[in-house]
Design a protein around this motif. Structure first.
Motif, PDB file in Angstrom:
ATOM      1  N   TYR A 173       1.896  -1.945   6.658  1.00  0.00           N
ATOM      2  CA  TYR A 173       2.966  -1.222   5.955  1.00  0.00           C
ATOM      3  C   TYR A 173       4.080  -2.181   5.551  1.00  0.00           C
ATOM      4  CZ  TYR A 173       6.915   1.938   5.265  1.00  0.00           C
ATOM      5  OH  TYR A 173       8.008   2.589   4.746  1.00  0.00           O
ATOM      6  N   THR A 174       4.446  -3.087   6.458  1.00  0.00           N
ATOM      7  CA  THR A 174       5.514  -4.043   6.147  1.00  0.00           C
ATOM      8  C   THR A 174       5.114  -4.962   5.004  1.00  0.00           C
ATOM      9  OG1 THR A 174       6.210  -3.993   8.474  1.00  0.00           O
ATOM     10  CG2 THR A 174       7.028  -5.803   7.125  1.00  0.00           C
ATOM     11  N   ILE A 175       3.848  -5.415   5.003  1.00  0.00           N
ATOM     12  CA  ILE A 175       3.369  -6.286   3.928  1.00  0.00           C
ATOM     13  C   ILE A 175       3.406  -5.555   2.584  1.00  0.00           C
ATOM     14  CG2 ILE A 175       1.348  -7.505   3.017  1.00  0.00           C
ATOM     15  CD1 ILE A 175       0.587  -8.132   5.922  1.00  0.00           C
ATOM     16  N   VAL A 176       2.872  -4.333   2.563  1.00  0.00           N
ATOM     17  CA  VAL A 176       2.860  -3.554   1.318  1.00  0.00           C
ATOM     18  C   VAL A 176       4.280  -3.248   0.860  1.00  0.00           C
ATOM     19  CG1 VAL A 176       2.187  -1.346   0.292  1.00  0.00           C
ATOM     20  CG2 VAL A 176       0.594  -2.564   1.779  1.00  0.00           C
ATOM     21  N   LEU A 177       5.140  -2.893   1.809  1.00  0.00           N
ATOM     22  CA  LEU A 177       6.528  -2.578   1.463  1.00  0.00           C
ATOM     23  C   LEU A 177       7.242  -3.802   0.906  1.00  0.00           C
ATOM     24  CD1 LEU A 177       8.724  -0.375   1.564  1.00  0.00           C
ATOM     25  CD2 LEU A 177       9.346  -1.224   3.827  1.00  0.00           C
ATOM     26  N   THR A 178       6.965  -4.968   1.488  1.00  0.00           N
ATOM     27  CA  THR A 178       7.587  -6.202   0.988  1.00  0.00           C
ATOM     28  C   THR A 178       7.137  -6.511  -0.431  1.00  0.00           C
ATOM     29  OG1 THR A 178       7.678  -7.073   3.251  1.00  0.00           O
ATOM     30  CG2 THR A 178       7.915  -8.652   1.455  1.00  0.00           C
ATOM     31  N   LEU A 179       5.843  -6.284  -0.696  1.00  0.00           N
ATOM     32  CA  LEU A 179       5.308  -6.569  -2.029  1.00  0.00           C
ATOM     33  C   LEU A 179       5.860  -5.623  -3.090  1.00  0.00           C
ATOM     34  CD1 LEU A 179       1.562  -7.295  -1.129  1.00  0.00           C
ATOM     35  CD2 LEU A 179       3.340  -8.952  -1.702  1.00  0.00           C
ATOM     36  N   TYR A 180       6.088  -4.368  -2.707  1.00  0.00           N
ATOM     37  CA  TYR A 180       6.510  -3.366  -3.686  1.00  0.00           C
ATOM     38  C   TYR A 180       7.973  -2.956  -3.549  1.00  0.00           C
ATOM     39  CZ  TYR A 180       1.589  -2.741  -4.930  1.00  0.00           C
ATOM     40  OH  TYR A 180       0.317  -2.946  -5.370  1.00  0.00           O
TER      41      TYR A 180
END
Length: 415
Positions: A173-180
């Motif tokens: 979730y943190t990775i996806v949130l950082t990307l978007y």
């Protein structure tokens, strides 16, 4: 500023998800742990009521909401039973359903329980937890020991799996949130950019008519002489020019990347700024009290720190009562590794002010937005607050003993 907002957005969102995951995983683990102990209690009750033997007939429980046990199902548990006479002597050990406990071990464990005089609970023996239950029968005792290892191993496995899945979900979730995240806050970025562009463009557009008004006003003074109208016009032009310059400065300050923070001598800079204000304050018949400790160093940008002190001292001089006092103190905190900068001024009408609003842009004390000397605090304090945040410090305002004080706290270096 936008980058800091983005990181804060990611941190808050991740913290919220972490709270949800901990709540769900914690609830599952707690429920599983409770159910395991309930299962242990029911198995012990069945065995102790049947003198440590698996009943030959159907197994009945009084609670229909609980899962029922079959005779074959009871064979999965590792247990043994001990019969004790009325003199607390072991008369029989039934160890057909366990291989790791010898009769000598069973007697040793029974002796410990007899001394305890507790009818149910847990017993740790040679690194293994055993749940036990005692039933009195005609002066004798039936004690059933149940090895908890299998049940608790399943519980721990479920808890471990839940935690691993929770961590994986949180990381993904943190990775996806950082990307978007940039896409998520794009409307805020665009609004901020439009605001800065508006301030810059408006300032350029306003400077031209102000220059014309100022020139026309000077011409009127040359032709007709200076009067109250030309003086008022000049004052308003000066005021608008200063306001525009402050707005542009604030916009440019927010556009700049993070300041380069280096150790600077706060004591020396504060002394220089105090010297520059001393004559101005003395001319207005106000008392200027300066107390600066030597050798105080903090991580900051030297020019920006000077601007911060200039803003606060100018504000103090502007809103100080006639023939009042202005205090400028720079000292090291006794309770923490901080430098405390305090700038206070006499202000008899300050009791009714809301100190929390001082740092709002264009804050005014009265509702009518009058243009009197003490009508508001403009945007200077908003700039001061932004500078202190850049320094990773703290600024607060309070009114005490008839004085309005602004307190800046910076991290001291080398203490």
């Amino acid at each position: 500023m936008i980058q800091r907002f983005r990181y804060k957005f990611i941190a808050i969102s991740t913290a919220a998800l972490l709270f949800v995951i901990l709540t769900i995983v914690g609830s599952i683990c707690t429920l599983t742990y409770y159910q395991s102990h309930q299962e242990i209690e029911r198995v012990l009750t069945i065995l102790v009521n049947n003198d440590g033997q698996i009943p030959r007939k159907g197994i009945r429980t009084t609670d229909n909401s609980q899962p029922q046990f079959s005779r074959e199902g009871l064979h999965q548990y590792r247990y043994f039973a001990v019969l004790v006479d009325n003199k607390n002597q072991v008369t029989e050990v039934q160890d057909d359903h366990i291989a790791t406990v010898t009769p000598q071990d069973a007697r040793a464990m029974t002796d410990r329980l007899v001394r305890r005089k507790v009818h149910s609970g847990q017993l740790l023996y040679r690194g293994v937890n055993y749940a036990y239950k005692i039933r009195n029968k005609n002066g004798e005792k039936v004690i059933v020991f149940l090895d908890e290892s299998l049940l608790m191993a399943r519980t721990r496995s479920l808890m471990h799996t839940g935690l691993i899945l929770g961590v994986i979900v949180l990381v993904l979730y943190t990775i996806v949130l950082t990307l978007y995240s940039r896409r998520a806050i794009r409307p805020i970025i665009e609004a901020e950019q439009r605001q800065k562009e508006f301030i810059t463009n408006a300032s350029h557009e306003l400077k031209t008519p102000l220059t014309v008004i100022s020139a026309n006003n000077e011409m009127q003074e040359i032709i007709n002489g200076e009067n109250e109208w030309t003086t008022s016009t000049k004052q308003q032009v000066t005021r608008l020019t200063k306001l525009i310059n402050n707005l542009v400065s604030l916009a440019r300050m927010q556009e700049q990347p993070t300041l380069t923070m280096l150790p600077v001598n706060v004591s020396q800079i504060a002394g220089d700024v105090a010297s520059s204000f001393k004559s101005v304050i003395s001319t207005e018949q106000k008392q200027f009290n300066v107390q600066i400790d030597e050798g105080l160093v903090a991580n900051a940008d030297e020019n920006t720190l000077r601007e911060l002190l200039n803003i606060l001292l100018d504000n103090a001089n502007k809103y100080c009562d006639p023939q009042g006092e202005i205090d400028f103190t720079v000292s090291s905190s006794n309770h923490s590794k901080n430098i405390v900068i305090t700038i206070a001024n006499s202000y008899k009408d300050g009791k009714s002010l809301d100190a929390k609003k001082f740092f709002n842009r264009f804050y005014r004390v009265d509702e009518s937005h009058t243009q009197g000397k003490k009508a508001g605090f403009g945007i200077g304090l908003s700039m001061a607050q932004y500078i202190v945040k850049q320094f990773k410090g703290k600024i607060t305002a309070k009114y005490t003993n008839g004085k309005l004080a602004f307190i800046v706290t910076l991290k001291e270096v080398g203490k």
